[in-house]
Design a protein around this motif. Sequence first.
Motif, mmCIF file in Angstrom:
data_model
loop_
_atom_site.group_PDB
_atom_site.id
_atom_site.type_symbol
_atom_site.label_atom_id
_atom_site.label_comp_id
_atom_site.label_asym_id
_atom_site.label_seq_id
_atom_site.Cartn_x
_atom_site.Cartn_y
_atom_site.Cartn_z
ATOM 1 N N UNK A 60 0.991 12.112 3.917
ATOM 2 C CA UNK A 60 1.186 13.187 2.931
ATOM 3 C C UNK A 60 1.180 12.632 1.509
ATOM 4 N N UNK A 61 1.373 11.322 1.358
ATOM 5 C CA UNK A 61 1.386 10.717 0.033
ATOM 6 C C UNK A 61 0.004 10.274 -0.443
ATOM 7 N N UNK A 62 -0.987 10.372 0.432
ATOM 8 C CA UNK A 62 -2.332 9.932 0.044
ATOM 9 C C UNK A 62 -2.891 10.780 -1.098
ATOM 10 N N UNK A 67 10.296 -2.510 -3.276
ATOM 11 C CA UNK A 67 9.538 -2.623 -4.522
ATOM 12 C C UNK A 67 8.723 -3.906 -4.521
ATOM 13 N N UNK A 68 7.733 -3.949 -5.410
ATOM 14 C CA UNK A 68 6.902 -5.142 -5.596
ATOM 15 C C UNK A 68 7.077 -5.634 -7.030
ATOM 16 N N UNK A 69 7.475 -6.892 -7.148
ATOM 17 C CA UNK A 69 7.619 -7.521 -8.461
ATOM 18 C C UNK A 69 6.436 -8.453 -8.704
ATOM 19 N N UNK A 70 5.872 -8.397 -9.909
ATOM 20 C CA UNK A 70 4.769 -9.311 -10.236
ATOM 21 C C UNK A 70 4.775 -9.525 -11.738
ATOM 22 N N UNK A 81 5.772 -0.075 -3.544
ATOM 23 C CA UNK A 81 4.745 -0.869 -2.842
ATOM 24 C C UNK A 81 3.553 -0.064 -2.322
ATOM 25 N N UNK A 82 3.779 1.194 -1.972
ATOM 26 C CA UNK A 82 2.723 1.974 -1.296
ATOM 27 C C UNK A 82 1.721 2.468 -2.324
ATOM 28 N N UNK A 83 0.506 1.944 -2.301
ATOM 29 C CA UNK A 83 -0.512 2.364 -3.252
ATOM 30 C C UNK A 83 -0.676 3.870 -3.165
ATOM 31 N N UNK A 84 -0.668 4.495 -4.329
ATOM 32 C CA UNK A 84 -0.692 5.943 -4.393
ATOM 33 C C UNK A 84 -2.022 6.511 -3.853
ATOM 34 N N UNK A 110 -2.005 1.316 1.171
ATOM 35 C CA UNK A 110 -1.892 -0.120 1.428
ATOM 36 C C UNK A 110 -0.839 -0.700 0.484
ATOM 37 N N UNK A 111 -0.197 -1.767 0.896
ATOM 38 C CA UNK A 111 0.885 -2.319 0.088
ATOM 39 C C UNK A 111 0.341 -3.170 -1.051
ATOM 40 N N UNK A 112 0.935 -3.006 -2.229
ATOM 41 C CA UNK A 112 0.545 -3.834 -3.370
ATOM 42 C C UNK A 112 1.009 -5.274 -3.201
ATOM 43 N N UNK A 113 1.785 -5.555 -2.164
ATOM 44 C CA UNK A 113 2.098 -6.947 -1.814
ATOM 45 C C UNK A 113 0.810 -7.743 -1.630
ATOM 46 N N UNK A 114 -0.225 -7.078 -1.154
ATOM 47 C CA UNK A 114 -1.523 -7.742 -0.971
ATOM 48 C C UNK A 114 -2.426 -7.563 -2.185
#
Lengths: 400, 400, 400
Positions: free
Chosen positions: A334-336, C58-61, C73-76, C80-84
């Motif tokens: 649902x967040x896509x 959360x993702x810190x960078x 983290x969850x790409x909008x 996919x996770x921004x960890x990658x």
Amino acid sequence: MDTGTAYGLRLGAPLNDLAQVGPGTPYGEVLRSYWQPVAKVEDATTRPLRLRVLGEDLILFRTRKGKAGLLHPRCVHRGASLYYGGVEDDGIRCCYHGWVFDTEGQCLEQPCEPDLGLHRDRVRQPWYPVQEQYGLIWAYLGDPAKKPLLPRYDTLEDLAPDEHLIVNDAGVGGGGPALLDFNWLQHWENVMDPFHVPILHARFSGFQFTPEMALLPEVTYEYTDRGVRSIQLRDLGDGRTLRRVTEVMFPNIRVVPSPKLSSGQTNMLGWVVPVDDVNFKIFTLARDTDPEFLDKLRSTHEGRPWRELDEADHQRMPGDYEAQKSQGDISLHSEDHLTTTDQGVAMVRRMMAKQIKLVAQGGTPPGVAFDEADRLVHIEGGNYFEGDALTEELAAAVDD
Amino acid sequence: MDTGTAYGLRLGAPLNDLAQVGPGTPYGEVLRSYWQPVAKVEDATTRPLRLRVLGEDLILFRTRKGKAGLLHPRCVHRGASLYYGGVEDDGIRCCYHGWVFDTEGQCLEQPCEPDLGLHRDRVRQPWYPVQEQYGLIWAYLGDPAKKPLLPRYDTLEDLAPDEHLIVNDAGVGGGGPALLDFNWLQHWENVMDPFHVPILHARFSGFQFTPEMALLPEVTYEYTDRGVRSIQLRDLGDGRTLRRVTEVMFPNIRVVPSPKLSSGQTNMLGWVVPVDDVNFKIFTLARDTDPEFLDKLRSTHEGRPWRELDEADHQRMPGDYEAQKSQGDISLHSEDHLTTTDQGVAMVRRMMAKQIKLVAQGGTPPGVAFDEADRLVHIEGGNYFEGDALTEELAAAVDD
Amino acid sequence: MDTGTAYGLRLGAPLNDLAQVGPGTPYGEVLRSYWQPVAKVEDATTRPLRLRVLGEDLILFRTRKGKAGLLHPRCVHRGASLYYGGVEDDGIRCCYHGWVFDTEGQCLEQPCEPDLGLHRDRVRQPWYPVQEQYGLIWAYLGDPAKKPLLPRYDTLEDLAPDEHLIVNDAGVGGGGPALLDFNWLQHWENVMDPFHVPILHARFSGFQFTPEMALLPEVTYEYTDRGVRSIQLRDLGDGRTLRRVTEVMFPNIRVVPSPKLSSGQTNMLGWVVPVDDVNFKIFTLARDTDPEFLDKLRSTHEGRPWRELDEADHQRMPGDYEAQKSQGDISLHSEDHLTTTDQGVAMVRRMMAKQIKLVAQGGTPPGVAFDEADRLVHIEGGNYFEGDALTEELAAAVDD
């Protein structure tokens, strides 16, 4: 004032109707309308094997006379698991009190009861029908009244004398382990997502496949009788165009021609088989003169196979497994935010919703055949090179 | 059309009223009507020990003056665990703020409070009464108003000078590890299931006990004052009959004479003590001239003890542990199909249901004694050989 | 009849309003009214780092241009996770389809879309504002409309040339591992509990700090503008009195002067930062001429650091970690029996309840500053030695 922060963020939810696979779930019933591969032929032996398929625990075995059986594990008598059963000529004997069941769950013997069980025909060990074809064991977990024929696929027929039929259950195309530990749909819908290829498989991981696959394609999508198809055009810069056709075929087939671009109709097909809601396997069938064809196809990262990478390597060179697993055990669909390049994914989801409705209403979903004439499935997917290649001199000139 | 498949299978449910053991559960209250063994005498020391019994976490210790105590772990003051307490002459001191409790939970000292706690008598650390007997620590976790006498058992009394009282908490009779990781009832009701012996312990695992135990017995069952009894007759083929008597005594005692068939009244008793709903221990008491008697009794598989087998061995040679554990963490009893040979199991379950009702109504379940005269329990179970053995020549002739 | 047994014991419940930290929880919203340290400055690099803070992943960078970013983290796009993700000059690029986000979540590029995304300004990756100060990265997870100034603390200002600012996230004061695996409140309220010191840290663990700390103090508590303070008087027996002042400052600051009793205003401050409801970290800032000051401060047990002890050692010599962890993952506060010596803890809980109400009503909790003039926080806590020490002869006479 800051805008768009994560304060107050609602996390969303999965599209459970599409993602879940257990008995009675909407798409679970669609999956159960078809035969599904559950193991390799050689996995059915006289040593009982535990399988989980579509959220159901099962025991696979092969009688001493050679017949494969797929039974519910809990013995209908007092519940010991048939995993500990002893396989005999015509069935499997429970270790606890010795009841014997054949491959259709019929009780052949209750050894401690008078006359080996005067009423043994009153009990039935729950079972599923299986067939063996193309080196795989196929099971039908659906409504017995609607059991279709087991399909055949033209791309796997009429092998030349020097060709091998190659059978693989180690997750070819998944970019990770053999048992993939997230929801199957994240993988399957990815087949209709050609745009991740130049990013994930080229920009992030180096050229995992061929340089051509790093090119941003021009893509059109279309519904087919049996699913959704993408037609990807890549201008190869030498006068030729690569027309690459991928398909998803319902309910869970992936038609992905070799990303290493062997020419013509694809020589392989994959089944994305849910183990449960958060695990799946990929069964792949291919034909090739090289029996190692599928093993050689597996993507590498700086020349190394996935299983040799450590956590830092995976983070630096993510592939399909990392991208899709990181969407979550079950993605919060649902967040896509789907955009023009996600059209293929949107079409897959829309068609899934349509099949759910159809099956719930008692209809027959696409590709379910009851007539021998409909049994052979034609596969369109492939890599097609069109136009004539320029000479090397011309190509060099074009590159400038 | 296929019949009896697993499509649409409903998975059933446990008989939770019988299986669950926590505070306030139906059979949990029956179990709490009796003293239960919780540890070996030597386990209570000045080093606090964590125990879980009937789903309750407790701390066992022994004061420096030698008194065993069993307390709720959470210090009534601010909740640090008495596992980290320091044991003193008359009690245990919480590590956090130093409150001292005696074995009845009375607060002896609050060292940071004025006068060591002017109101320390207003708090009480929850505790349970314990007694030591037969080398075991027995606790009463029930209603204080109904605390019975701690029973004695004739088969454990009046030891001869060369006999040892043997104490074991390592799961004798369980066929697996010392802590058995599934619901206790699957083990206990198995005591009234003599028919699994010729199948599981002979046909599947080779002769685990004696060749006689591989014979299919003729069995009758009867209710007793204290539980259910099976009388198993085996024609030994040499003119003799083996009359083997096993019993379950409420609420959780197993009376299983040696399956290696030592003659006469059983020399051992076991208590199937639930740790929680999905774990249990077996405390076994025996008398014998050989202090290793119980260790030697443990079943082997092709001569090897259970703990030395690997997964493939366990699958090929399952024993009680594999059969019962594979019924599930808590078996889905509603799915059982009980037959004539399951009569003993049915009687146990029926009597359990009856005791649940009785206890819920405030009644006194069988074997709960308040009068010193009723304290000694007589045990019937044993192996009784009847008739005269044929000579070897005659026996050989009979075999032909 | 036995009284006070554990039969029928109800287990109680946590004070969840105070203990829970997730989005929307009562005290979670209080915590979100303040800037919180989330990592050390050097933890923000071009390799994305997974953080969990107040129950949020959360993702810190740090961008290649040097700016720290903290993103959901969850790409909008497709999750996919921004960890990658790949870190670039101005942001981070998702590995799956290449969308780029800056440190405020704005989408800079959608590489597969026409013109890099005609509508890319319509999406926003959820983010949080961060600032860097005192060697730490501070994040504000609260309502953007109420973002306060990032405070400074007088005890950390105006360092002398030979002084170091020391930054530590390894759990100083926690007595255990760097990631403490229980509810943060058990640790934080312990700061207002001076009476555990002579018991836990002296009687149980030997003199962990200094002999003076083993003395039972005379304690008074008071509310302050910013929290709760304890003033502990210890008669040192040599004519001097040690006045030790500890504080809790809202929402989660611990002001605990060195238990090794360096004199004067404390040279260190700690933040008890919940990772989630059952895990927390402690960020500690100190000033000292010795850069190893904080490491040397860590308590030992018979001279050995905590991490070198085995389970038996921990049981025999429990410290803060064992006492507080053993209260439970989240303590069942309703079961506490608070007494006169728990007055500080009671005051902390009372003030927390008051702040919850205030924040829920839209008020500004103590210490939240919007005006530059209110930004510098004064710290009272410290060890103050008062009176003149007797000569050694006199002291010896007093001791007799």
